[in-house]
Design a protein around this motif. Structure first.
Motif, PDB file in Angstrom:
ATOM      1  N   GLY A  51       9.023  -4.826 -21.374  1.00 20.91           N
ATOM      2  CA  GLY A  51       8.964  -3.307 -21.208  1.00 20.91           C
ATOM      3  C   GLY A  51       7.533  -2.872 -20.928  1.00 20.91           C
ATOM      4  N   ASP A  52       6.587  -3.446 -21.577  1.00 23.39           N
ATOM      5  CA  ASP A  52       5.008  -3.317 -21.350  1.00 23.39           C
ATOM      6  C   ASP A  52       4.960  -3.474 -19.692  1.00 23.39           C
ATOM      7  OD1 ASP A  52       4.913  -2.037 -23.937  1.00 23.39           O
ATOM      8  OD2 ASP A  52       3.898  -4.129 -24.747  1.00 23.39           O
ATOM      9  N   LEU A  53       5.321  -4.619 -19.517  1.00 24.90           N
ATOM     10  CA  LEU A  53       5.006  -5.334 -17.975  1.00 24.90           C
ATOM     11  C   LEU A  53       5.568  -4.217 -16.970  1.00 24.90           C
ATOM     12  CD1 LEU A  53       4.211  -7.491 -16.273  1.00 24.90           C
ATOM     13  CD2 LEU A  53       6.502  -8.605 -16.378  1.00 24.90           C
ATOM     14  N   VAL A  54       6.853  -3.689 -17.364  1.00 22.59           N
ATOM     15  CA  VAL A  54       7.390  -2.792 -16.321  1.00 22.59           C
ATOM     16  C   VAL A  54       6.741  -1.599 -16.147  1.00 22.59           C
ATOM     17  CG1 VAL A  54       9.483  -1.647 -15.952  1.00 22.59           C
ATOM     18  CG2 VAL A  54       9.637  -3.947 -16.159  1.00 22.59           C
ATOM     19  N   ALA A  55       6.179  -1.118 -17.424  1.00 28.80           N
ATOM     20  CA  ALA A  55       5.236   0.111 -17.416  1.00 28.80           C
ATOM     21  C   ALA A  55       4.222  -0.119 -16.572  1.00 28.80           C
ATOM     22  CB  ALA A  55       5.109   0.431 -19.031  1.00 28.80           C
ATOM     23  N   THR A  56       3.613  -1.098 -16.776  1.00 28.89           N
ATOM     24  CA  THR A  56       2.373  -1.559 -15.965  1.00 28.89           C
ATOM     25  C   THR A  56       2.726  -1.420 -14.542  1.00 28.89           C
ATOM     26  OG1 THR A  56       1.226  -2.685 -18.038  1.00 28.89           O
ATOM     27  CG2 THR A  56       0.457  -3.148 -15.638  1.00 28.89           C
ATOM     28  N   VAL A  57       3.884  -1.986 -14.126  1.00 27.72           N
ATOM     29  CA  VAL A  57       4.168  -2.269 -12.718  1.00 27.72           C
ATOM     30  C   VAL A  57       4.514  -0.792 -12.162  1.00 27.72           C
ATOM     31  CG1 VAL A  57       6.250  -2.875 -11.246  1.00 27.72           C
ATOM     32  CG2 VAL A  57       5.097  -4.709 -13.081  1.00 27.72           C
ATOM     33  N   ARG A  58       5.114   0.230 -12.916  1.00 24.95           N
ATOM     34  CA  ARG A  58       5.174   1.713 -12.684  1.00 24.95           C
ATOM     35  C   ARG A  58       3.726   2.127 -12.253  1.00 24.95           C
ATOM     36  NH1 ARG A  58       9.339   2.246 -16.930  1.00 24.95           N
ATOM     37  NH2 ARG A  58      11.181   2.136 -15.810  1.00 24.95           N
ATOM     38  N   GLU A  59       2.830   1.868 -12.995  1.00 20.23           N
ATOM     39  CA  GLU A  59       1.468   2.321 -12.823  1.00 20.23           C
ATOM     40  C   GLU A  59       0.952   1.849 -11.585  1.00 20.23           C
ATOM     41  OE1 GLU A  59      -1.253   1.488 -15.989  1.00 20.23           O
ATOM     42  OE2 GLU A  59       0.112   2.426 -17.521  1.00 20.23           O
ATOM     43  N   LEU A  60       1.216   0.493 -11.472  1.00 20.62           N
ATOM     44  CA  LEU A  60       0.908  -0.111 -10.167  1.00 20.62           C
ATOM     45  C   LEU A  60       1.633   0.507  -8.890  1.00 20.62           C
ATOM     46  CD1 LEU A  60      -0.343  -2.373  -8.857  1.00 20.62           C
ATOM     47  CD2 LEU A  60       1.141  -3.930  -9.395  1.00 20.62           C
TER      48      LEU A  60
END
Ligand SMILES: CCCCCCCCCCCCCCCC(=O)SCCNC(=O)CCNC(=O)[C@H](O)C(C)(C)COP(=O)(O)OP(=O)(O)OC[C@H]1O[C@@H](n2cnc3c(N)ncnc32)[C@H](O)[C@@H]1OP(=O)(O)O
Length: 211
Positions: free
Chosen positions: A17-26
């Protein structure tokens, strides 16, 4: 299931979940960056290495947090449901259900753009569809949408908060009808919110326990 297995699954759900949230920021940063082309090209190379590393061991579909009976009980007791937390293509929503009304807050980001400066209508339809499907699921009905009628009444500006609400208006056998709205904030104290989008969904129950 062993306690150790359950812990590993919980940890994977949280970390992904945290990784995907960061990918969204990316995704937003990549689509809107105005760095120099050579810098963008260098970053692309670094990201390609990371993408290959993540793909070394992968699953066929995104990790999914199941809205199972235990989770439904938590939502009915007041917890919010973090919908689409693990799929960067989808719009994440924290859905709450209180007194039969589903709601969620959203700030449409730059990637949601359809017409210049405002939210894409298909994405508005998708978030309302998701909200209403979760609401039916929280009533312990495992459903799919068979029809969705959407009316676009006002443009939704990017970067400003909106509120989603939905409720069930009828059930007949396997069929549930639910209505939802995307609301723009009131223009001032004592003013009503503006309905930007309204939708009516026809949801049909399918066999199996809620998931
Ligand atoms: C998988 C787990 C779910 C989890 C849910 C929540 C999970 C957490 C949140 C997820 C949030 C995102 C979820 C978004 C929701 C989607 O996006 S769902 C994806 C898009 N929808 C689909 O793929 C559905 C495709 N359609 C179908 O698979 C089949 O039509 C169905 C729904 C299984 C029904 O087929 P069937 O079992 O043969 O039943 P059938 O007799 O044809 O229809 C039953 C009744 O519905 C009526 N009906 C069927 N289709 C229609 C239609 N198009 N128009 C009007 N009436 C219709 C029939 O007339 C019939 O009515 P009655 O005769 O009973 O009065």
């Amino acid at each position: 299931m062993l306690d150790a297995d359950a812990e590993l699954i919980d940890e994977r759900i949280a970390v992904t979940g945290d990784l995907v949230a960061t990918v969204r920021e990316l995704m937003t940063a990549a689509a809107t960056s105005e760095l120099a082309p050579e810098e963008l090209e260098a970053i692309r190379g670094e990201l390609a290495v990371l993408a290959a590393r993540l793909a070394e061991r992968s699953r066929p579909t995104p990790l999914r947090q199941h809205l199972d009976l235990a989770a439904i009980d938590r939502v009915r007791a007041g917890a919010s449901w973090p919908l689409w937390r693990h799929n960067p293509l989808a719009i994440p929503l924290d859905v709450r259900v209180h007194d039969g009304v589903a709601s969620a807050d959203l700030v449409p980001g730059p990637l949601y753009e359809g017409p210049p400066g405002s939210m894409h209508g298909g994405l508005s339809a998708a978030v309302l569809d998701s909200l209403l499907a979760v609401l039916a699921q929280v009533q312990r009905r495992r459903v799919v949408t068979v029809g969705l009628q959407v009316s676009y009444r006002a443009a939704i500006p990017l970067g400003a908060p909106v509120r989603l609400v939905g409720r069930i208006v009828g059930t007949e056998g396997r069929k549930t009808t639910a209505v939802g709205e995307i609301l723009l904030p009131a223009s001032g104290p004592g003013q009503p919110e503006t309905v930007a989008v309204s939708a009516e969904a026809l949801l049909v129950e399918i066999p199996g326990a809620p998931d």
